[in-house]
Design a protein around this motif. Structure first.
Motif, PDB file in Angstrom:
ATOM      1  N   VAL A 139     -19.969  35.542  45.978  1.00  0.00           N
ATOM      2  CA  VAL A 139     -19.380  35.012  44.744  1.00  0.00           C
ATOM      3  C   VAL A 139     -17.916  34.660  44.971  1.00  0.00           C
ATOM      4  CG1 VAL A 139     -18.820  35.546  42.346  1.00  0.00           C
ATOM      5  CG2 VAL A 139     -20.999  36.288  43.304  1.00  0.00           C
ATOM      6  N   ARG A 145     -15.187  35.754  37.616  1.00  0.00           N
ATOM      7  CA  ARG A 145     -16.537  35.355  38.019  1.00  0.00           C
ATOM      8  C   ARG A 145     -17.233  36.466  38.798  1.00  0.00           C
ATOM      9  NH1 ARG A 145     -16.986  29.180  40.096  1.00  0.00           N
ATOM     10  NH2 ARG A 145     -18.873  30.096  40.999  1.00  0.00           N
ATOM     11  N   ILE A 146     -16.479  37.160  39.645  1.00  0.00           N
ATOM     12  CA  ILE A 146     -17.066  38.297  40.365  1.00  0.00           C
ATOM     13  C   ILE A 146     -17.472  39.375  39.376  1.00  0.00           C
ATOM     14  CG2 ILE A 146     -16.637  40.074  42.096  1.00  0.00           C
ATOM     15  CD1 ILE A 146     -14.619  38.199  43.401  1.00  0.00           C
ATOM     16  N   GLU A 147     -16.608  39.627  38.378  1.00  0.00           N
ATOM     17  CA  GLU A 147     -16.902  40.632  37.368  1.00  0.00           C
ATOM     18  C   GLU A 147     -18.191  40.289  36.617  1.00  0.00           C
ATOM     19  OE1 GLU A 147     -16.652  43.937  35.067  1.00  0.00           O
ATOM     20  OE2 GLU A 147     -15.145  43.453  36.586  1.00  0.00           O
ATOM     21  N   ARG A 148     -18.354  39.047  36.219  1.00  0.00           N
ATOM     22  CA  ARG A 148     -19.556  38.659  35.470  1.00  0.00           C
ATOM     23  C   ARG A 148     -20.809  38.794  36.326  1.00  0.00           C
ATOM     24  NH1 ARG A 148     -16.015  34.522  33.708  1.00  0.00           N
ATOM     25  NH2 ARG A 148     -16.968  33.034  35.160  1.00  0.00           N
ATOM     26  N   SER A 149     -20.697  38.437  37.580  1.00  0.00           N
ATOM     27  CA  SER A 149     -21.861  38.553  38.463  1.00  0.00           C
ATOM     28  C   SER A 149     -22.242  40.007  38.691  1.00  0.00           C
ATOM     29  CB  SER A 149     -21.554  37.868  39.799  1.00  0.00           C
ATOM     30  OG  SER A 149     -22.656  37.948  40.673  1.00  0.00           O
ATOM     31  N   LEU A 150     -21.237  40.868  38.887  1.00  0.00           N
ATOM     32  CA  LEU A 150     -21.536  42.280  39.092  1.00  0.00           C
ATOM     33  C   LEU A 150     -22.117  42.916  37.829  1.00  0.00           C
ATOM     34  CD1 LEU A 150     -18.471  43.494  41.199  1.00  0.00           C
ATOM     35  CD2 LEU A 150     -20.828  43.183  41.969  1.00  0.00           C
ATOM     36  N   ARG A 153     -24.181  41.788  35.892  1.00  0.00           N
ATOM     37  CA  ARG A 153     -25.615  41.516  35.806  1.00  0.00           C
ATOM     38  C   ARG A 153     -26.410  42.248  36.880  1.00  0.00           C
ATOM     39  NH1 ARG A 153     -23.468  36.214  35.100  1.00  0.00           N
ATOM     40  NH2 ARG A 153     -23.901  35.772  37.305  1.00  0.00           N
ATOM     41  N   ASN A 154     -25.742  42.772  37.885  1.00  0.00           N
ATOM     42  CA  ASN A 154     -26.469  43.318  39.033  1.00  0.00           C
ATOM     43  C   ASN A 154     -26.178  44.777  39.342  1.00  0.00           C
ATOM     44  OD1 ASN A 154     -27.841  40.808  40.468  1.00  0.00           O
ATOM     45  ND2 ASN A 154     -25.801  40.132  39.822  1.00  0.00           N
ATOM     46  N   GLU A 189     -17.525  31.344  46.848  1.00  0.00           N
ATOM     47  CA  GLU A 189     -17.846  30.198  46.005  1.00  0.00           C
ATOM     48  C   GLU A 189     -16.758  29.954  44.959  1.00  0.00           C
ATOM     49  OE1 GLU A 189     -20.266  27.012  44.723  1.00  0.00           O
ATOM     50  OE2 GLU A 189     -20.420  28.298  46.491  1.00  0.00           O
ATOM     51  N   ALA A 190     -16.345  31.036  44.278  1.00  0.00           N
ATOM     52  CA  ALA A 190     -15.359  30.885  43.209  1.00  0.00           C
ATOM     53  C   ALA A 190     -13.981  30.531  43.747  1.00  0.00           C
ATOM     54  CB  ALA A 190     -15.280  32.176  42.395  1.00  0.00           C
ATOM     55  N   LEU A 245     -23.023  40.479  47.744  1.00  0.00           N
ATOM     56  CA  LEU A 245     -22.903  39.722  46.494  1.00  0.00           C
ATOM     57  C   LEU A 245     -21.440  39.394  46.195  1.00  0.00           C
ATOM     58  CD1 LEU A 245     -24.112  38.603  43.864  1.00  0.00           C
ATOM     59  CD2 LEU A 245     -23.890  40.902  42.896  1.00  0.00           C
TER      60      LEU A 245
END
Length: 380
Positions: free
Chosen positions: A195, A212-217, A219-220, A198-199, A191
């Motif tokens: 991310v 962006r990596i922080e926000r994705s993590l 959530r998961n 892409e970012a 993941l």
């Protein structure tokens, strides 16, 4: 991706078969010679059961069957030579048949497990190439070398991660370590890499890439999970941006000096920002021709020898640094394996970046007083 040279499973399987066949032949010959030249009152027939049992350790069902037939023939010969009663001969053959059948079944089951393991290994290799894609020796203006070793040798993949991409905003890279092991760690590593890739193309600011990596993590990740990471970028000639999120400090090599790039403002690992409320800072470092930057995971610096001493990475880097990153990383990896006795107990990743000196120029002059002050602060 650069990996340590290693013998494949087929190589070790062939060596095991050869060693097993040689030992089998020695046992058969030894039993025959012991019977011919030994005490006539001593019987060696019970030891014949070791022949099919040994064959099962390296060979398949056919090998076990052949070994059982050989042992049976030798057993009949020994019993006849000593005029053994028919009951003894029958019990000997019955015992050899039972042992041969049991070992043949065991060998068949082992072969089946080996095929399953080979299939799992091939899937793991495919997953590794998808997650940790090979890095070319040259990316943008940099020479690059990467070495990754998973502690679980059969899996070939772990929770350490790295990625390096050339973007419209310059070369960008990340090296990180997911808390934990096994498939959950691999999933989180995949993941983060996805991310980041892409970012890195979309976000002009490196801090926004990390956000962006922080926000994705967020959530998961689970409540106790996190990822330590260092992200770096080269947006302009002569400047390197570094964002450290709870990771080991990279090592900057300049004029043969090895300096840790300690963060100006310590930040928590990725996935823990909501708990601490702290945000990472952006460091801008001078990065001239000839400079090198080594990023790594704690599997390197926390590797211990038999005396429980950690591997001194900075000293090793100072010993092996040269103008070819591949040679440097290979030497470091070899020294690391020697330090731990040949087997790592944690995943380990090394990524070395070098800004080559143009062929028409000599090596750059020492850092100016202004730059020297900035570099000196790194070791504080």
């Amino acid at each position: 991706m650069s990996r340590a040279p290693e013998h494949g499973p087929d190589h070790w399987h062939r060596r095991g078969v050869i060693a097993g066949a040689a030992l089998l032949a020695l046992i058969v010959c030894g039993l025959a010679l012991a019977d011919l030249f030994g005490d006539s009152t001593t019987t060696w027939v019970p030891l014949l059961a070791t022949v099919p049992a040994l064959a099962a350790t390296a060979g398949g069902p056919r090998t076990v069957l052949c070994a059982g037939l050989l042992a049976g023939g030798l057993g009949v010969g020994l019993c006849l030579r000593h005029d053994a009663p028919d009951r003894t001969l029958g019990m000997t053959l019955a015992a050899l048949v039972v042992v041969t059948l049991a070992c043949g079944l065991t060998s068949a089951l082992r072969r089946r497990r080996e095929r399953v393991l080979a299939a799992v290994r091939s899937v793991a290799e495919a997953a590794q190439h998808a997650l940790l894609q090979p890095v070319p020796p040259t990316v943008g203006p940099f020479q690059v070398a990467v070495r990754y070793s998973a502690a679980a040798a059969e899996a070939r993949i772990g929770g350490d991660l790295y990625a390096l991409v050339s973007t419209p905003h310059g070369v960008r890279l990340i090296v990180g370590d997911v808390r934990g092991k096994g498939l959950p760690a691999v999933s989180m590593a995949a993941l983060v890499v996805a991310v980041f890739q892409e970012a890195a193309h979309d976000e002009p600011d490196l801090l926004d890439v990390v956000a962006r990596i922080e926000r994705s993590l967020a959530r998961n990740l689970g409540p106790d999970d996190f990822v330590t990471a260092v992200a770096a970028g080269y947006p302009r000639p002569g400047e390197l941006e570094v964002v450290n999120c709870g990771h080991a400090p990279p090592l900057l090599v300049r004029d043969s000096a090895v300096l840790p790039v300690e963060p100006d403002r310590p930040a928590p690992p990725l996935g823990l920002r909501a708990l601490s409320g702290e945000t990472p800072g952006l460091q801008v470092l001078p990065f001239a021709d000839g400079d090198q930057l080594l990023l790594y995971t704690d599997g390197v610096t926390e590797a211990r020898n038999h005396d429980r001493s950690f591997y001194p990475l900075a000293e090793g880097l100072a010993r092996h640094i040269c103008d070819e990153p591949v040679e440097t990383v290979t030497a470091l990896h070899g020294e690391l394996l020697h330090h731990v006795g040949g087997h790592l107990h944690d995943d380990a990743a090394l990524m070395l970046l070098r800004k080559p000196v143009p062929a028409e120029q000599t090596r750059p002059a020492p850092a100016t007083p202004r730059d020297a002050g900035r570099v000196g602060s790194l070791s504080a």
